[in-house]
Design a protein around this motif. Structure first.
Motif, PDB file in Angstrom:
ATOM      1  N   VAL A 125       0.844  -1.204   0.000  1.00  0.00           N
ATOM      2  CA  VAL A 125       0.000   0.000   0.000  1.00  0.00           C
ATOM      3  C   VAL A 125       0.878   1.253   0.000  1.00  0.00           C
ATOM      4  O   VAL A 125       0.572   2.240  -0.677  1.00  0.00           O
ATOM      5  N   VAL A 126       1.982   1.208   0.729  1.00  0.00           N
ATOM      6  CA  VAL A 126       2.902   2.346   0.741  1.00  0.00           C
ATOM      7  C   VAL A 126       3.439   2.618  -0.665  1.00  0.00           C
ATOM      8  O   VAL A 126       3.551   3.779  -1.082  1.00  0.00           O
ATOM      9  N   VAL A 127       3.746   1.574  -1.402  1.00  0.00           N
ATOM     10  CA  VAL A 127       4.196   1.742  -2.788  1.00  0.00           C
ATOM     11  C   VAL A 127       3.139   2.493  -3.594  1.00  0.00           C
ATOM     12  O   VAL A 127       3.453   3.429  -4.351  1.00  0.00           O
ATOM     13  N   GLU A 128       1.884   2.084  -3.447  1.00  0.00           N
ATOM     14  CA  GLU A 128       0.802   2.757  -4.171  1.00  0.00           C
ATOM     15  C   GLU A 128       0.668   4.214  -3.749  1.00  0.00           C
ATOM     16  O   GLU A 128       0.397   5.095  -4.576  1.00  0.00           O
ATOM     17  N   MET A 129       0.841   4.490  -2.481  1.00  0.00           N
ATOM     18  CA  MET A 129       0.714   5.861  -1.983  1.00  0.00           C
ATOM     19  C   MET A 129       1.825   6.755  -2.533  1.00  0.00           C
ATOM     20  O   MET A 129       1.587   7.904  -2.907  1.00  0.00           O
ATOM     21  N   VAL A 130       3.029   6.212  -2.593  1.00  0.00           N
ATOM     22  CA  VAL A 130       4.143   6.985  -3.146  1.00  0.00           C
ATOM     23  C   VAL A 130       3.926   7.246  -4.634  1.00  0.00           C
ATOM     24  O   VAL A 130       4.168   8.350  -5.127  1.00  0.00           O
ATOM     25  N   GLU A 131       3.440   6.250  -5.350  1.00  0.00           N
ATOM     26  CA  GLU A 131       3.143   6.434  -6.770  1.00  0.00           C
ATOM     27  C   GLU A 131       2.063   7.490  -6.986  1.00  0.00           C
ATOM     28  O   GLU A 131       2.083   8.238  -7.969  1.00  0.00           O
ATOM     29  N   GLU A 132       1.122   7.571  -6.068  1.00  0.00           N
ATOM     30  CA  GLU A 132       0.004   8.512  -6.188  1.00  0.00           C
ATOM     31  C   GLU A 132       0.444   9.956  -6.022  1.00  0.00           C
ATOM     32  O   GLU A 132      -0.281  10.879  -6.417  1.00  0.00           O
ATOM     33  N   LEU A 133       1.624  10.189  -5.470  1.00  0.00           N
ATOM     34  CA  LEU A 133       2.099  11.558  -5.270  1.00  0.00           C
ATOM     35  C   LEU A 133       2.213  12.326  -6.579  1.00  0.00           C
ATOM     36  O   LEU A 133       2.123  13.548  -6.594  1.00  0.00           O
ATOM     37  N   ARG A 134       2.429  11.619  -7.662  1.00  0.00           N
ATOM     38  CA  ARG A 134       2.503  12.284  -8.967  1.00  0.00           C
ATOM     39  C   ARG A 134       1.198  12.987  -9.312  1.00  0.00           C
ATOM     40  O   ARG A 134       1.183  13.986 -10.017  1.00  0.00           O
ATOM     41  N   HIS A 135       0.100  12.410  -8.855  1.00  0.00           N
ATOM     42  CA  HIS A 135      -1.222  12.898  -9.255  1.00  0.00           C
ATOM     43  C   HIS A 135      -1.875  13.774  -8.184  1.00  0.00           C
ATOM     44  O   HIS A 135      -2.809  14.522  -8.487  1.00  0.00           O
ATOM     45  N   MET A 136      -1.407  13.645  -6.955  1.00  0.00           N
ATOM     46  CA  MET A 136      -1.968  14.421  -5.853  1.00  0.00           C
ATOM     47  C   MET A 136      -3.480  14.245  -5.744  1.00  0.00           C
ATOM     48  O   MET A 136      -4.222  15.192  -5.473  1.00  0.00           O
ATOM     49  N   GLY A 137      -3.929  13.006  -5.963  1.00  0.00           N
ATOM     50  CA  GLY A 137      -5.359  12.718  -5.870  1.00  0.00           C
ATOM     51  C   GLY A 137      -5.765  12.468  -4.425  1.00  0.00           C
ATOM     52  O   GLY A 137      -5.433  11.422  -3.859  1.00  0.00           O
ATOM     53  N   LEU A 138      -6.462  13.409  -3.852  1.00  0.00           N
ATOM     54  CA  LEU A 138      -6.797  13.329  -2.432  1.00  0.00           C
ATOM     55  C   LEU A 138      -7.708  12.149  -2.127  1.00  0.00           C
ATOM     56  O   LEU A 138      -7.507  11.431  -1.141  1.00  0.00           O
ATOM     57  N   GLU A 139      -8.725  11.933  -2.949  1.00  0.00           N
ATOM     58  CA  GLU A 139      -9.678  10.858  -2.683  1.00  0.00           C
ATOM     59  C   GLU A 139      -8.992   9.495  -2.754  1.00  0.00           C
ATOM     60  O   GLU A 139      -9.200   8.633  -1.895  1.00  0.00           O
ATOM     61  N   ARG A 140      -8.172   9.304  -3.782  1.00  0.00           N
ATOM     62  CA  ARG A 140      -7.452   8.036  -3.918  1.00  0.00           C
ATOM     63  C   ARG A 140      -6.491   7.838  -2.741  1.00  0.00           C
ATOM     64  O   ARG A 140      -6.400   6.740  -2.177  1.00  0.00           O
ATOM     65  N   MET A 141      -5.794   8.890  -2.348  1.00  0.00           N
ATOM     66  CA  MET A 141      -4.851   8.781  -1.244  1.00  0.00           C
ATOM     67  C   MET A 141      -5.580   8.487   0.070  1.00  0.00           C
ATOM     68  O   MET A 141      -5.078   7.736   0.910  1.00  0.00           O
ATOM     69  N   LYS A 142      -6.759   9.071   0.227  1.00  0.00           N
ATOM     70  CA  LYS A 142      -7.541   8.787   1.434  1.00  0.00           C
ATOM     71  C   LYS A 142      -7.931   7.312   1.489  1.00  0.00           C
ATOM     72  O   LYS A 142      -7.880   6.687   2.563  1.00  0.00           O
ATOM     73  N   VAL A 199       3.133  10.198   6.136  1.00  0.00           N
ATOM     74  CA  VAL A 199       3.882  11.286   5.487  1.00  0.00           C
ATOM     75  C   VAL A 199       3.356  11.522   4.073  1.00  0.00           C
ATOM     76  O   VAL A 199       3.113  12.673   3.666  1.00  0.00           O
ATOM     77  N   ALA A 200       3.156  10.452   3.314  1.00  0.00           N
ATOM     78  CA  ALA A 200       2.651  10.591   1.947  1.00  0.00           C
ATOM     79  C   ALA A 200       1.260  11.223   1.934  1.00  0.00           C
ATOM     80  O   ALA A 200       0.965  12.101   1.103  1.00  0.00           O
ATOM     81  N   TYR A 201       0.412  10.785   2.842  1.00  0.00           N
ATOM     82  CA  TYR A 201      -0.949  11.327   2.914  1.00  0.00           C
ATOM     83  C   TYR A 201      -0.929  12.809   3.266  1.00  0.00           C
ATOM     84  O   TYR A 201      -1.653  13.618   2.669  1.00  0.00           O
ATOM     85  N   GLN A 202      -0.078  13.183   4.196  1.00  0.00           N
ATOM     86  CA  GLN A 202       0.003  14.584   4.594  1.00  0.00           C
ATOM     87  C   GLN A 202       0.539  15.460   3.471  1.00  0.00           C
ATOM     88  O   GLN A 202       0.147  16.620   3.351  1.00  0.00           O
ATOM     89  N   ILE A 203       1.426  14.924   2.661  1.00  0.00           N
ATOM     90  CA  ILE A 203       1.937  15.671   1.506  1.00  0.00           C
ATOM     91  C   ILE A 203       0.792  16.018   0.560  1.00  0.00           C
ATOM     92  O   ILE A 203       0.681  17.151   0.077  1.00  0.00           O
ATOM     93  N   VAL A 204      -0.072  15.037   0.298  1.00  0.00           N
ATOM     94  CA  VAL A 204      -1.204  15.283  -0.597  1.00  0.00           C
ATOM     95  C   VAL A 204      -2.183  16.267   0.040  1.00  0.00           C
ATOM     96  O   VAL A 204      -2.708  17.164  -0.632  1.00  0.00           O
ATOM     97  N   LEU A 205      -2.438  16.107   1.311  1.00  0.00           N
ATOM     98  CA  LEU A 205      -3.339  17.058   2.005  1.00  0.00           C
ATOM     99  C   LEU A 205      -2.798  18.490   1.873  1.00  0.00           C
ATOM    100  O   LEU A 205      -3.557  19.424   1.632  1.00  0.00           O
ATOM    101  N   LYS A 206      -1.515  18.637   2.022  1.00  0.00           N
ATOM    102  CA  LYS A 206      -0.887  19.947   1.977  1.00  0.00           C
ATOM    103  C   LYS A 206      -0.934  20.550   0.569  1.00  0.00           C
ATOM    104  O   LYS A 206      -1.032  21.790   0.418  1.00  0.00           O
ATOM    105  N   ASN A 207      -0.884  19.719  -0.439  1.00  0.00           N
ATOM    106  CA  ASN A 207      -0.771  20.211  -1.811  1.00  0.00           C
ATOM    107  C   ASN A 207      -2.054  20.094  -2.633  1.00  0.00           C
ATOM    108  O   ASN A 207      -2.056  20.434  -3.811  1.00  0.00           O
ATOM    109  N   SER A 208      -3.126  19.607  -1.988  1.00  0.00           N
ATOM    110  CA  SER A 208      -4.374  19.441  -2.757  1.00  0.00           C
ATOM    111  C   SER A 208      -5.182  20.745  -2.759  1.00  0.00           C
ATOM    112  O   SER A 208      -4.962  21.639  -1.949  1.00  0.00           O
TER     113      SER A 208
END
Length: 208
Positions: A125-142, A199-208
């Motif tokens: 799941v962490v791998v998927e979360m890191v990959e998702e950083l490219r898209h900054m998709g909040l719903e997917r990251m949640k 950390v990955a989730y907070q990055i998306v929250l910060k940049n969404s």
């Protein structure tokens, strides 16, 4: 003024390196699960050392890229925090593997494999979360963050069940101490996955 496209274009190297770090961490958990599924085999530690080395190389490249790059796609502190969190996963896994290889003759009847399976899933799941950083998709990251929390809770439950072996009465004091140490290392490895996901989730929250 730089456009977002320019910033993210120049930041591809960071996403790629973070991906490498996450995959290396996941591979270390896969190796651990394979080891613990076949306790009768003599454990090989090469896979753990290789995963740790790959993680270290990725971390070093990230550090150098931060020095060399004027522009980053996300805040430098966030990149450093995520790289550090990812680095700790294979480190903890290798710690478990090294000790298990030395002490497995004293762990007959203790099945760590189901807990290792949960650790492997969490790292995936962490791998998927890191990959998702490219898209900054909040719903997917949640969604991924929720999955990671469920896995962490289930792993905690399984590890708690292992404590029954400590108090079963069939172990001497030395064996009880040894088993407790293994519980704690495995639990910390799962915690490391959770920390990286946060950390990955907070990055998306910060940049969404």
């Amino acid at each position: 003024m730089f456009s977002l496209q320019t910033i993210f274009g120049q930041g591809k190297q960071f996403f790629a390196l973070l991906d490498e770090a996450a995959v290396a961490a996941h591979d270390s958990t896969k190796a651990l699960h394979e080891m613990l599924k076949a306790p009768e085999r003599t454990p090989g530690l090469e896979a753990f050392k290789l995963a740790r080395q790959r993680e270290r190389v990725a971390a070093d490249k990230i550090s150098q890229a931060l020095v060399d790059s004027f522009i980053t796609p996300i805040e430098r502190e966030d990149i450093e925090a995520l790289a550090s969190a990812l680095y700790k996963i294979p480190k903890q896994v290798e710690r478990f593997a090294d000790r298990y290889a030395l002490a497995r003759h004293r762990l007959d009847g203790i099945d760590f494999a189901p807990r290792a399976a949960m650790l492997e899933q969490a790292a995936g799941v962490v791998v998927e979360m890191v990959e998702e950083l490219r898209h900054m998709g909040l719903e997917r990251m949640k969604q991924l963050n929720d999955r990671l929390r469920v896995l962490e809770a289930e792993a905690d439950r399984l590890i708690l069940e292992l404590h029954r072996d400590i108090y079963s009465g069939r172990l001497d004091a030395g064996e009880m101490f040894l088993l407790k140490e293994f519980f704690e290392i495995l639990e910390k490895a799962i915690d490391r996955c959770r920390e990286a996901g946060v950390v990955a989730y907070q990055i998306v929250l910060k940049n969404s």
